[in-house]
Scaffold this motif. Sequence first.
Motif, short mmCIF file in Angstrom:
data_model
loop_
_atom_site.label_atom_id
_atom_site.label_comp_id
_atom_site.label_asym_id
_atom_site.label_seq_id
_atom_site.Cartn_x
_atom_site.Cartn_y
_atom_site.Cartn_z
N ILE A 191 -2.17 40.92 1.65
CA ILE A 191 -1.62 42.27 1.57
C ILE A 191 -0.13 42.23 1.25
O ILE A 191 0.37 42.99 0.41
N SER A 192 0.61 41.32 1.90
CA SER A 192 2.04 41.24 1.65
C SER A 192 2.32 40.77 0.22
O SER A 192 3.24 41.26 -0.43
N SER A 193 1.51 39.84 -0.28
CA SER A 193 1.69 39.35 -1.65
C SER A 193 1.47 40.47 -2.66
O SER A 193 2.23 40.63 -3.63
N ILE A 194 0.42 41.28 -2.42
CA ILE A 194 0.15 42.39 -3.32
C ILE A 194 1.29 43.41 -3.26
O ILE A 194 1.75 43.92 -4.29
N GLY A 195 1.77 43.70 -2.05
CA GLY A 195 2.85 44.67 -1.90
C GLY A 195 4.11 44.25 -2.62
O GLY A 195 4.72 45.05 -3.34
N ILE A 196 4.51 42.99 -2.43
CA ILE A 196 5.72 42.49 -3.10
C ILE A 196 5.53 42.52 -4.62
O ILE A 196 6.42 42.90 -5.37
N SER A 197 4.34 42.12 -5.07
CA SER A 197 4.08 42.06 -6.51
C SER A 197 4.15 43.44 -7.15
O SER A 197 4.75 43.62 -8.22
N ILE A 198 3.55 44.43 -6.51
CA ILE A 198 3.54 45.78 -7.07
C ILE A 198 4.95 46.38 -7.07
O ILE A 198 5.37 47.03 -8.04
N LEU A 199 5.70 46.15 -5.99
CA LEU A 199 7.07 46.68 -5.92
C LEU A 199 7.94 46.05 -7.00
O LEU A 199 8.68 46.75 -7.71
N ALA A 200 7.85 44.73 -7.16
CA ALA A 200 8.64 44.05 -8.19
C ALA A 200 8.22 44.52 -9.58
O ALA A 200 9.06 44.74 -10.46
N ALA A 201 6.91 44.70 -9.79
CA ALA A 201 6.41 45.16 -11.09
C ALA A 201 6.92 46.57 -11.39
O ALA A 201 7.27 46.89 -12.54
N THR A 202 6.98 47.42 -10.36
CA THR A 202 7.47 48.79 -10.55
C THR A 202 8.92 48.80 -10.99
O THR A 202 9.30 49.50 -11.95
N VAL A 203 9.75 48.03 -10.29
CA VAL A 203 11.18 47.99 -10.63
C VAL A 203 11.39 47.45 -12.03
O VAL A 203 12.13 48.02 -12.85
N MET A 204 10.71 46.34 -12.36
CA MET A 204 10.88 45.75 -13.68
C MET A 204 10.30 46.63 -14.76
O MET A 204 10.78 46.64 -15.90
N ALA A 205 9.27 47.40 -14.43
CA ALA A 205 8.69 48.34 -15.41
C ALA A 205 9.70 49.42 -15.78
O ALA A 205 9.80 49.82 -16.95
N PHE A 206 10.47 49.91 -14.77
CA PHE A 206 11.52 50.88 -15.06
C PHE A 206 12.58 50.28 -15.98
O PHE A 206 13.03 50.91 -16.93
N VAL A 207 12.96 49.05 -15.68
CA VAL A 207 13.96 48.37 -16.52
C VAL A 207 13.41 48.21 -17.94
O VAL A 207 14.11 48.47 -18.93
N GLY A 208 12.14 47.79 -18.05
CA GLY A 208 11.52 47.62 -19.36
C GLY A 208 11.41 48.92 -20.13
O GLY A 208 11.64 48.97 -21.33
N HIS A 209 11.09 49.99 -19.40
CA HIS A 209 10.94 51.30 -20.05
C HIS A 209 12.27 51.77 -20.64
O HIS A 209 12.32 52.23 -21.78
N PHE A 210 13.35 51.65 -19.87
CA PHE A 210 14.64 52.14 -20.34
C PHE A 210 15.27 51.21 -21.38
O PHE A 210 16.11 51.64 -22.16
N SER A 211 14.84 49.95 -21.40
CA SER A 211 15.33 49.04 -22.45
C SER A 211 14.35 48.97 -23.61
O SER A 211 14.53 48.19 -24.53
N LYS A 212 13.28 49.82 -23.55
CA LYS A 212 12.30 49.96 -24.64
C LYS A 212 11.61 48.64 -24.96
O LYS A 212 11.43 48.28 -26.13
N GLN A 213 11.21 47.93 -23.92
CA GLN A 213 10.44 46.69 -24.08
C GLN A 213 9.04 46.90 -23.55
O GLN A 213 8.82 47.75 -22.68
N PHE A 218 4.77 34.58 -26.71
CA PHE A 218 4.41 35.98 -26.54
C PHE A 218 5.65 36.84 -26.30
O PHE A 218 5.80 37.93 -26.88
N VAL A 219 6.56 36.34 -25.46
CA VAL A 219 7.79 37.08 -25.15
C VAL A 219 8.61 37.28 -26.42
O VAL A 219 9.07 38.40 -26.73
N ILE A 220 8.79 36.23 -27.21
CA ILE A 220 9.62 36.31 -28.42
C ILE A 220 9.01 37.30 -29.43
O ILE A 220 9.69 38.17 -29.96
N THR A 221 7.71 37.16 -29.68
CA THR A 221 7.07 38.03 -30.68
C THR A 221 6.96 39.47 -30.17
O THR A 221 7.01 40.41 -30.97
N SER A 222 6.83 39.65 -28.86
CA SER A 222 6.75 41.01 -28.31
C SER A 222 8.09 41.72 -28.40
O SER A 222 8.14 42.94 -28.61
N ILE A 223 9.18 40.98 -28.23
CA ILE A 223 10.51 41.58 -28.38
C ILE A 223 10.78 41.89 -29.86
O ILE A 223 11.38 42.91 -30.20
N ALA A 224 10.29 41.01 -30.75
CA ALA A 224 10.53 41.21 -32.18
C ALA A 224 9.64 42.30 -32.77
O ALA A 224 10.04 42.99 -33.73
#
Length: 620
Positions: free
Chosen positions: A42-64, A400-406
């Motif tokens: 449960i704790s692993s899932i919680g940490i993972s989802i919270l981290a994914a949420t924060v990074m998703a916001f960063v990705g959204h505003f940086s258009k990645q 994948f990261v390089i081609t996804s950014i490009a």
Amino acid sequence: MSFQSAAKFPRFVSLTLVAFVIPLTIPASLWAGGGGQEHNLISSIGISILAATVMAFVGHFSKQPLLLAYIAAGVVIGPQMGFGLVSSQEDISVIAEIGLILLLFMIGLEIDMKKLRESGRTLILSGVLQFVLCAALGIGFFFLLGYSVGDGKYDLVYLAVCCALSSTAIVVKLLYAKFELDTLAGRITLGILVFQDIWAIVVLGVQPNLADPAIGQILWSFAKGGMLVGFSMLISRYLLPKLFKSIAKVPELILVASLGWCFFVCAVAGYFGLSKEMGALIAGIAISTFPYNLDVIAKVVSIRDFFVTLFFVALGMQIPNPLNNPSVLGLAAVAALFLVLSRFVTIYPLLYTLKNGHRVSLLTSINLANLSEFSLVIAALGLSAGHISSDLLSLIIFTFVITSIAAPYLIKYSHPIQKALASLLEKLGFKDIGSGVERTETPGGKDIAVLGFFRIASSLIREIEETGGQDTDRTDHLKEQIVVVDFNPNVHQKLNSMGIRAIYGDISHMDTLHHAGIHDAKVVVSTIPDTVLVGTDNLRMIRQIQNICPHAKIVVTAESPARALRMYAEGADYVFLPRALAAEHLIPILKDLLSENSEAVERLKQEHIARLSAREEIIN
């Protein structure tokens, strides 16, 4: 950026940093709730989802792409390069496997086998051969880089296969944002992506037997896969329709029954010794043509997104620190460059040979110049099976990261890139469709010039054809007076077969309009709205038409009254708003529907159904 948005941006960054730093300062024991080992999952899932949420916001505003954000979240909280907030990757892997199954089930649901059977020669040949040619090139290229097969490792095969697949999620999102999904290049791109999914089924079927690659074992694996497909198709044809029909009015049961069917086929696949992921894909394909398909997708997508997020976070946790092996980043850059070039070397010649012209052939190659999320799935399964090392998984992820950014930049600027490459190819002797013909042969005497050919123009031609029975002389004469300028080779061929003069060319270029010989046209029509036009707009076209044929009447398309008024001010003789015309057409229909005369309403409905059933247009 406006002052208001600029003022908000620092606050967003501050909130993001606070939201991200706070969980890093909380001891792992508090996440576990003091309950010990049993709460680790449960704790692993919680940490993972919270981290994914924060990074998703960063990705959204940086258009990645969000997938990159989820992988980055896994890197940050994982034990390899991050803060080690999740030490037990096995906890997430269990949930991630469910997400992977649901992801492949959704991909299967979106593969329409009926449409594939109806696909033209261009799509079928390019879809079948693209993967084979790219994989063959990959084997040769990565062999030269020192990768091989042996000692229980299959790095060469995995690299070649993974680099032959392109990202459906990224490509569809970017083409949708550019309003290019319905263009010829967009449709061919989507068709090739669907064929890639089918090739992925083949790879998943062969994957478990790589450790014992005897011909007999591989053939037996294909036979078992065929039996699973046959078994699933028989049930989906004779049993599932009755089952789904009986519960169609209960949405919850539709969802549960769909998931039950998915995991049932996965269990059967496991029993046959096939991968459960392959079973999920087959389960989705088996019910993809059901009328309840869209309802199932709508309900499964939210569940899938939760589990898929965990899958990509878990994937990020497995990435080793590149500083321990800096050569991985260099190899990833080389692999990414090879991947882009491989699309031009394979897709362009295929489509060019099939007479699709420089534009469609090059745009399709650019659209597919990225690595698929499916490649990450195949690589992750290869790591768990012991076929590849963690370093190779890192190489594939970094590629994948390089081609996804490009990819967003390649697709955003695909048209300027295409024009530059087309010019270079013509200098090298690769002539475009109709090259040299339109410059010497002009239509001569055509009174109506249609610039660009899309849905409205297709319906216009159909209306001219339909009214031919009522006034043959007038409509035939009208049809003879039309010349169409467009860069879709399929439209070009069909119009010419109907006796309508069609010229291959890009209407955004002044040279094209000059060579099209529309100088003497009495009426020039643009039926394509600005959101679909590429490289020009209706206002600019008004100025071009006034330059080339100043005496012609100009008809253009607008999407808002304000835009229409600007076009009138610019010199248009008539501007039509499709939405306004549709509203005018609906008013008498609404009055008929509100009337008490049920026979008239039914007659109206049946007449419309009959007309639609008999209507065949150049662009459906």
